[in-house]
Scaffold this motif. Structure first.
Motif, mmCIF file in Angstrom:
data_model
loop_
_atom_site.group_PDB
_atom_site.id
_atom_site.type_symbol
_atom_site.label_atom_id
_atom_site.label_comp_id
_atom_site.label_asym_id
_atom_site.label_seq_id
_atom_site.Cartn_x
_atom_site.Cartn_y
_atom_site.Cartn_z
ATOM 1 N N ARG A 27 0.791 -1.227 0.000
ATOM 2 C CA ARG A 27 0.000 0.000 0.000
ATOM 3 C C ARG A 27 0.829 1.285 0.000
ATOM 4 N N SER A 28 2.012 1.277 0.597
ATOM 5 C CA SER A 28 2.699 2.546 0.868
ATOM 6 C C SER A 28 3.184 3.245 -0.401
ATOM 7 N N ARG A 29 3.487 2.494 -1.458
ATOM 8 C CA ARG A 29 3.956 3.143 -2.691
ATOM 9 C C ARG A 29 2.851 3.999 -3.301
ATOM 10 N N ASP A 30 1.632 3.544 -3.210
ATOM 11 C CA ASP A 30 0.521 4.325 -3.733
ATOM 12 C C ASP A 30 0.291 5.575 -2.874
ATOM 13 N N LEU A 31 0.425 5.438 -1.553
ATOM 14 C CA LEU A 31 0.309 6.608 -0.681
ATOM 15 C C LEU A 31 1.349 7.652 -1.029
ATOM 16 N N ALA A 32 2.573 7.217 -1.278
ATOM 17 C CA ALA A 32 3.641 8.154 -1.598
ATOM 18 C C ALA A 32 3.342 8.932 -2.876
ATOM 19 N N ALA A 33 2.536 8.340 -3.763
ATOM 20 C CA ALA A 33 2.165 9.001 -5.008
ATOM 21 C C ALA A 33 0.866 9.791 -4.872
ATOM 22 N N GLY A 34 0.416 9.998 -3.637
ATOM 23 C CA GLY A 34 -0.772 10.797 -3.412
ATOM 24 C C GLY A 34 -2.069 10.035 -3.420
ATOM 25 N N GLY A 35 -1.989 8.700 -3.317
ATOM 26 C CA GLY A 35 -3.195 7.882 -3.354
ATOM 27 C C GLY A 35 -3.644 7.415 -1.987
ATOM 28 N N GLN A 36 -4.788 6.743 -1.972
ATOM 29 C CA GLN A 36 -5.358 6.192 -0.745
ATOM 30 C C GLN A 36 -4.649 4.914 -0.294
ATOM 31 N N GLY A 37 -3.952 4.249 -1.228
ATOM 32 C CA GLY A 37 -3.361 2.961 -0.893
ATOM 33 C C GLY A 37 -4.378 1.843 -0.819
ATOM 34 N N ALA A 38 -5.616 2.127 -1.141
ATOM 35 C CA ALA A 38 -6.695 1.149 -1.055
ATOM 36 C C ALA A 38 -7.910 1.691 -1.823
#
Length: 379
Positions: A145-156
């Motif tokens: 999940r954390s890579r998506d968060l780093a790109a400004g996403g929810q991670g889910a």
């Protein structure tokens, strides 16, 4: 066409235990499940995981030990899968291991407007992937999940891309609803595009109420809920939560829909019978999911339900009642039993990671672009 074997492991917000599948994937990512195994959590460990969803004493120490324990449970599932299939560890390309989510607060807390830094927030899954690699002798892919968060996403949610791969039908809009502790919906559009988000609570509140009042971990087939009566005012009160009215992308967890949240709402309805509360919670889950589908996917021609909620007959009956004229199917009717879907998704996600292929969907999470998800821990 060459094939490879992957294992997917999932322990979700229902906190019941670990589901695992061993799957064969071809080079195009088409998946065939060869074996499924489940290892339950005992009551003591489940209580500890539930407690770690909230701040508490010595929680860093306890979280680290819980991550070790989760990894040992995962290793037991891997051993069971290998025994069922007769495969050796060396024949498995990788394990996709989700870990146990205990906090999920994406895009919160740490914005710095002066430096034009948006909030990233965090998501926390308990696991020791290095220990899992050591115990199994297989490469482990974790931290999806954390890579998506780093790109400004929810991670889910992470599963809509997988849902597209296994449930999409050309020229039709198919909705896929996963009902675990939290419910998430995927819309597989007729034009090939995909949307997905968390709708709200799935089984989490019903499971809590069931354990508290009848001493069972869950309401088997929704039998207890079926004995109660819907309380319209309580339902209206629950449905007023702002999360249900936020547009996607959005995701949530026990950080919001937890026993304290429920008790706050029940404080206005002290004389309700426990069975009536359970019936209303069941309707609440069906309402939240069906309203999101009607709002964002009215053109859907079919709803496929997976996760533990697909085995709750009363919940499935209510979903059907809330969506008149729309076929509501258990995912097993399409070849993938409901308790295997999420674990299979993490086998597929590990396959994508090993090949360094993107598996996130910006339309789902709100990230700035598609990213390769997961970190690899060599055996």
């Amino acid at each position: 066409m060459s094939t490879s074997h992957f294992i997917g492991l999932m322990s979700g917000t229902s906190l019941d235990g670990v589901d695992g599948v061993l799957a064969r994937l071809d080079s195009a990512g088409q998946l065939e499940v060869l074996a499924h195994d489940f290892v339950p959590f005992d009551a003591t460990f489940r209580s500890e995981l539930l407690a770690l969803n909230q701040s508490g004493p010595n929680e860093l120490h306890r979280s680290a030990l819980a991550g070790n324990a989760i990894s040992r449970h995962y290793a037991d599932v891997v051993a069971g899968l290998l025994q069922q299939t007769g495969l050796q560890a060396a024949q498995i390309s990788a394990i996709g291991a989700h870990g146990q989510t205990v906090r999920h607060r994406p895009l919160e807390f740490d914005a710095d407007p002066a430096r034009h830094w948006p909030a990233v927030g965090y998501t926390l899954q308990l696991i020791n992937p290095a220990l899992l690699a050591e115990l199994t002798g297989i490469d482990v892919v974790a931290d999806f999940r954390s890579r998506d968060l780093a790109a400004g996403g929810q991670g889910a949610p992470l599963v809509p891309a997988f849902h597209q791969g296994v449930f999409a039908q050309p020229g039709r809009c198919i909705a896929v609803l996963n009902i675990g502790g939290i419910a998430n919906l995927s819309l597989l559009k007729a034009d090939g595009s995909v949307l997905g988000w968390d709708c709200g609570p799935g089984n989490a509140l019903m499971d809590f109420w069931c354990a508290r009042h009848i001493g069972q971990a869950f309401d088997r087939d929704g039998a207890w809920a079926a004995t109660g009566q819907l309380h319209p005012e309580l339902l209206f009160n629950l449905a007023s939560d702002p999360f249900l009215h936020k547009p996607p992308p959005k995701s949530t967890g026990r950080d919001l829909f937890n026993p304290a949240w429920l008790q706050q709402h029940l404080a206005l309805f002290e004389d309700l019978k426990p069975a009536d509360v359970q019936a209303t919670l069941c309707t609440y889950t069906a309402y939240a999911c069906s309203q999101d589908l009607l709002r964002y996917g009215p053109e859907a021609s079919q709803l496929v339900v997976c996760g533990g909620g697909a085995l709750n007959g009363e919940l499935m009956r209510q979903m059907t009642a809330h969506l008149p004229g729309l076929p509501v199917l258990n995912s097993e009717a399409l070849g993938l039993p409901p308790l295997q879907v999420e674990a299979a998704a993490f086998a597929w996600l590990a396959f994508k990671t090993v090949r360094r292929e993107t598996s996130s969907l910006p339309n789902v999470t709100g990230a700035q672009g598609a990213r390769v998800l997961g970190a690899i821990y060599p055996r």
